[in-house]
Scaffold this active site. Structure first.
Site, PDB file in Angstrom:
ATOM      1  N   HIS A 149       0.822  -1.376  -0.072  1.00  0.00           N
ATOM      2  CA  HIS A 149       0.019   0.130   0.003  1.00  0.00           C
ATOM      3  C   HIS A 149       0.743   1.265   0.029  1.00  0.00           C
ATOM      4  CE1 HIS A 149      -3.820  -2.005   1.362  1.00  0.00           C
ATOM      5  NE2 HIS A 149      -3.909  -1.824   0.113  1.00  0.00           N
ATOM      6  N   ARG A 166      -7.626   0.389 -15.541  1.00  0.00           N
ATOM      7  CA  ARG A 166      -7.536  -0.812 -14.975  1.00  0.00           C
ATOM      8  C   ARG A 166      -8.520  -0.737 -13.771  1.00  0.00           C
ATOM      9  NH1 ARG A 166      -1.512  -0.395 -16.381  1.00  0.00           N
ATOM     10  NH2 ARG A 166      -0.920  -2.283 -17.587  1.00  0.00           N
ATOM     11  N   ARG A 171     -11.586  -1.157 -18.826  1.00  0.00           N
ATOM     12  CA  ARG A 171     -11.333  -2.639 -18.896  1.00  0.00           C
ATOM     13  C   ARG A 171     -12.023  -3.406 -17.664  1.00  0.00           C
ATOM     14  NH1 ARG A 171      -5.569  -5.290 -18.535  1.00  0.00           N
ATOM     15  NH2 ARG A 171      -5.566  -4.527 -16.360  1.00  0.00           N
ATOM     16  N   GLU A 189      -4.803 -10.747 -25.648  1.00  0.00           N
ATOM     17  CA  GLU A 189      -3.605 -11.093 -24.890  1.00  0.00           C
ATOM     18  C   GLU A 189      -3.219 -12.515 -24.803  1.00  0.00           C
ATOM     19  OE1 GLU A 189      -3.857  -8.294 -20.979  1.00  0.00           O
ATOM     20  OE2 GLU A 189      -5.930  -9.311 -21.235  1.00  0.00           O
ATOM     21  N   ASN A 198       1.767  -6.908 -23.047  1.00  0.00           N
ATOM     22  CA  ASN A 198       2.586  -7.646 -21.826  1.00  0.00           C
ATOM     23  C   ASN A 198       2.086  -9.115 -21.646  1.00  0.00           C
ATOM     24  OD1 ASN A 198       3.024  -5.149 -21.395  1.00  0.00           O
ATOM     25  ND2 ASN A 198       1.719  -4.560 -19.751  1.00  0.00           N
ATOM     26  N   ASP A 199       1.082  -9.411 -21.653  1.00  0.00           N
ATOM     27  CA  ASP A 199       0.330 -10.728 -21.588  1.00  0.00           C
ATOM     28  C   ASP A 199       0.558 -11.509 -22.722  1.00  0.00           C
ATOM     29  OD1 ASP A 199      -0.426 -11.372 -19.087  1.00  0.00           O
ATOM     30  OD2 ASP A 199      -2.110 -10.074 -19.227  1.00  0.00           O
ATOM     31  N   ARG A 230       6.063 -12.892 -17.224  1.00  0.00           N
ATOM     32  CA  ARG A 230       6.625 -11.545 -17.473  1.00  0.00           C
ATOM     33  C   ARG A 230       6.930 -10.953 -15.938  1.00  0.00           C
ATOM     34  NH1 ARG A 230       0.439  -8.623 -17.860  1.00  0.00           N
ATOM     35  NH2 ARG A 230       1.146  -6.844 -16.704  1.00  0.00           N
ATOM     36  N   CYS A 241      -1.894  -1.344 -25.975  1.00  0.00           N
ATOM     37  CA  CYS A 241      -1.878  -0.684 -24.611  1.00  0.00           C
ATOM     38  C   CYS A 241      -0.865  -1.477 -23.464  1.00  0.00           C
ATOM     39  CB  CYS A 241      -3.232  -0.554 -23.774  1.00  0.00           C
ATOM     40  SG  CYS A 241      -4.072  -2.275 -23.463  1.00  0.00           S
TER      41      CYS A 241
HETATM   42  C1  PEP Z   1      -1.174  -6.045 -20.843  1.00  0.00           C
HETATM   43  O1  PEP Z   1      -1.047  -7.367 -20.548  1.00  0.00           O
HETATM   44  O2  PEP Z   1      -0.445  -5.879 -22.043  1.00  0.00           O
HETATM   45  C2  PEP Z   1      -2.152  -5.125 -20.246  1.00  0.00           C
HETATM   46  C3  PEP Z   1      -2.090  -3.803 -20.895  1.00  0.00           C
HETATM   47  O3  PEP Z   1      -2.865  -5.603 -19.240  1.00  0.00           O
HETATM   48  P1  PEP Z   1      -2.058  -5.757 -17.740  1.00  0.00           P
HETATM   49  O4  PEP Z   1      -0.670  -5.251 -17.899  1.00  0.00           O
HETATM   50  O5  PEP Z   1      -2.821  -4.844 -16.890  1.00  0.00           O
HETATM   51  O6  PEP Z   1      -2.059  -7.191 -17.477  1.00  0.00           O
HETATM   52 MG    MG Z   2      -2.727  -7.863 -19.480  1.00  0.00          MG
END
Ligand code: PEP
Ligand code: MG
Length: 757
Positions: free
Chosen positions: A371, A478, A514, A613, A636-637, A647, A684
């Site tokens: 936190h 998010r 999202r 993703e 990212n995913d 990751r 994104c």
């Molecule tokens: C992603 O997976 O690229 C993404 C934007 O979502 P998060 O990073 O919240 O998993």
């Molecule tokens: Mg993601």
């Protein structure tokens, strides 16, 4: 008074005996010699030893019962060396039934310790600093219970006074130690929030020394504790309603959660029990705090670990109240450039300091999702965590440099180090100014191609920074972040309130909501997740939403309400099959019908997208593109699944490059499919925020990218120096190379064509 459990009777008996020894007329060394005998007998240990920290970070054996007496004042270990050194470096207890097989075990033949197999040791702490180590050992492979560890910790607290008294270590040595303390030191840690800062060290807990450990009147101590609890609670309420924080949503949620944890009866009960063993209120808080800290290291669940960190922060507050009476904090004179140093810190503690003076936070412990880090991030304060023994190495008002980006701390830096950092910081400030100067300029390339630059946000306070970035809108909101900082599940009403505020703060700029992406490492306090072997590939995001449709239903209902005449954009995370999108969409459609049949205002338009993703979706594109209003690549995913590389795992983090022919080919195919189908495409993930990768994305045909607010400036500067046609022509031959990365070639292109990356 309630009857004590048998486990708690032990410490009380031991405490009485120790008190008698301490009150005796003997010299400090003689008392130490008696103490080890008393402890060994009481704990049925064959060995009890005390190591005292001396100049040069050395731990010297000062007294022992059981080990070779000739080793006393001869056996020495550096902090961090051997098991005793580990206890000092980590400031944590160690409890081993087979000490010799531990990788840190350092055999010292002069001690004759080879016949002892089990070992339990605790740090002797004073003012948060490790000043010695207390150890017991047994011949058998004995397992010491938690109660025994606690009893040894209490004993260490009693000993702290004696060890620190100045009688054991000569004044000359103290002078030498002080000389040591003037030398530059650099320490490594873990980046918890990026950034660079220089400033003056301020120790969060400079003066709390527990002078009274054994209580005369437990009832009185219980009363003092209750006063401190009340005082802490009202001080927290005050922080929450203070002008600057009263409006910032997540801060209040975090603090409210924190207040509730404070009322956790289990934790307070343990402090009360510790008082009943004969400790003063402050000693009891300290003792329970130490054992909570020891538990933090053993707990895998990130949520539980954070709650334990919160308890640590609360113990800080209670200790301060007890030390200063019920009148709350005394005002401290603080420098203008505070680098706050603490073993750990709760979110409310951070807010006790004037944010205008805070330059950075350095913790001996800490985790990225704690936190306090959420609050620090919102205030844009760099945080460096897991800096071992920082409290042992730093003095109040030392000059320090915090390089959170590279996870380094420089204490009393040399002139040349200081200068290098001042230069870097100046260059950064200049770059920041340059970005600010183009804030209101359009993100248009040299050949006139417009790029939509959006931001990824989660905290409400980040949405308020939207204007500062000059971004077009929010490309990824998010929604799980506000859920994560709350202690209870927000009902529809609370969610309407939340999303309405987001719309309002976005001031008419588009927002892509999202739906909840929980599970994996994003755990909700009030949601019983399952422990999984591979949480990233487990029960998360849309999978949970479809199995618990009520959650999704509530969420989209709240979004439909909150939009009130504004456009509503919703996307579903982690879609792996079209059928999942269909089912989620169906839930949304039935909520849209309900909303229509009520009298409430509808959104002006509704668009529904999917996040790309999961690689399986790439092979269902034609049918998917008929159903979605837009697609957003969560790189990212997507890339972690594409390369089968977690990751969050540093061992595989740098193994595959985002800028590889495979990734670029995939994205190229995707762009073409979306163009053909006329479906808007965005990206994104983190890639979008790196100027070089963003350049490649734009070359491939992406016209909408979303990134952390901090990246907008550098990416926009890149765009304004780019000729899209040139990069577009450069890319095709790169896609067919068999190299693992085309990063260097892209860098060369940028250099040769004057693209600012
Ligand atoms: C992603 O997976 O690229 C993404 C934007 O979502 P998060 O990073 O919240 O998993
Ligand atoms: Mg993601």
């Amino acid at each position: 008074m309630t009857e004590l459990s048998p486990a708690l009777k032990g410490p009380r008996h031991l405490l009485r005996r120790l008190r008698d020894v301490m009150a005796g007329p003997a010299s400090a060394q003689e008392r130490l010699d008696q103490v080890v005998t008393v402890i060994a007998a009481d704990m049925v240990a064959e060995v009890c030893s005390i190591y005292v920290r001396r100049a040069g970070d050395v731990l010297e054996l000062f007294a022992t019962e059981g080990l070779n007496p000739t080793a006393v004042h001869h056996t020495r270990l550096k902090v961090g060396e051997g098991l005793v050194g580990d206890i000092a470096a980590d400031a944590l207890p160690l409890n081993l039934s087979d000490a010799q097989s531990h990788p840190s075990f350092a055999y010292r033949p002069e001690t004759g310790e080879e016949i002892y197999h089990s070992l339990m040791g605790v740090p002797i702490l004073r003012g948060g600093r490790v000043i010695g180590v207390l150890v017991v050992q047994n011949k058998t492979w004995r397992h010491y219970t938690d109660e025994e560890v606690e009893a040894l910790e209490i004993t260490a607290m009693v000993l702290a006074e004696l060890v620190a008294s100045g009688e054991l270590v000569s004044p000359e040595e103290k002078l030498a130690a002080e000389r040591d303390a003037l030398l530059p030191v650099s320490l490594e840690g873990m980046r918890l929030n990026a950034g660079l800062a220089t400033g003056t060290a301020v120790l969060h807990q400079p003066n709390i020394l527990i002078r009274r450990i054994v209580a005369e009147d437990p009832e009185e101590e219980l009363r003092r504790l209750e006063d401190a609890i009340r005082g802490t609670d009202s001080a927290l309420k005050e922080v929450m309603t203070a002008g600057r924080l009263a409006s910032a949503g997540e801060h209040r949620d975090v603090l409210e959660a924190y207040r509730m944890i404070a009322a956790d009866t289990g934790w307070l009960g343990r402090i009360r029990d510790a008082i009943k063993t004969g400790l003063t209120a402050e000693a009891a808080v300290q003792q329970v705090r130490e054992s909570t800290r020891a538990r933090i290291g053993q707990i895998g669940d990130p949520y539980l670990r954070e709650r334990l960190h919160d308890l640590d922060g609360l113990a800080n507050r209670l200790s301060q109240h007890l030390a200063q009476g019920a009148n709350g904090q005394e005002e401290r004179e603080l420098p203008d450039d505070v680098v706050l140093i603490s073993r750990n810190l709760g979110p409310a503690e951070l807010l006790d300091y004037d944010p205008d003076r805070l330059r950075a936070l350095v913790l001996e412990e800490g985790s990225p999702t704690a936190h306090v880090c959420i609050v620090a991030r919102a205030l844009d304060i760099p945080v460096l965590g897991r800096v071992k023994d920082v409290l042992g190495k730093i003095k109040e008002l030392d000059r320090v440099i915090v390089d959170a980006d590279n996870a380094q701390l420089f204490i009393r830096p040399r002139e040349d180090v200081s200068k290098a950092f001042t230069d870097t910081m100046r260059a950064r400030a200049e770059r920041k100014q340059a970005y600010a100067a183009i804030r209101n300029e359009p993100a248009v390339t040299r050949d006139g191609v417009e790029i939509a630059l959006n931001v990824n946000v989660g905290l409400e306070i980040e949405v308020s920074h939207l204007d500062e970035t000059g971004a077009e809108g929010i490309g990824l909101y998010r929604t799980e972040i506000p859920f994560m900082v709350r202690e209870t599940y927000p009902d529809v009403e609370a969610q309407i309130e939340l999303y309405r505020k987001i719309f309002e703060r976005a001031g008419g700029k588009p927002v892509v909501f999202r739906t909840l992406d929980v599970g994996g490492d994003k755990l909700l306090p009030y949601f019983d997740g399952v422990r999984e072997e591979n949480p990233a590939m487990g029960w998360r995001a849309i999978r949970i939403a479809l199995d618990r449709p009520e959650m999704l239903r509530n969420q989209v209902r709240a979004m439909l309400h909150a939009a009130e005449g504004r456009p509503l954009r919703i996307m579903f995370p982690m879609i792996a099959e079209i059928a999942e999108f269909d089912r989620a969409r169906k839930i949304l459609d039935s909520e849209i019908d309900d909303r229509r049949s009520s009298d409430g205002p509808m959104p002006s338009e509704i668009s529904v997208g999917a996040m790309l993703e999961v690689p399986s979706l790439l092979f269902q594109l034609p049918a998917l593109l008929e159903k979605v209003d837009f697609l957003s690549v969560g790189s990212n995913d997507l890339l972690q699944f594409l390369f089968a590389a977690d990751r969050n795992n540093p061992h595989v983090g740098g193994r595959y490059d985002d800028l590889s022919p495979a990734v670029l080919t995939l994205l190229d195919t995707l762009v073409r499919s979306c163009e053909k189908a006329g479906v808007p495409l965005a990206l994104c993930g983190e890639m979008a925020g790196q100027p070089l990768a963003a350049m490649a994305l734009i070359g491939l045909g992406f016209r909408n990218i979303s990134m952390s607010p901090i990246s907008i400036g550098p990416v926009k500067a890149m765009i304004r120096s780019l000729d899209v046609e040139q990069v577009r022509e450069t890319l095709p031959p790169l896609l067919t190379l068999d190299d693992p990365s085309v990063r260097d070639r892209l860098r060369l292109f940028a250099k040769e064509h004057g693209v600012i990356i």
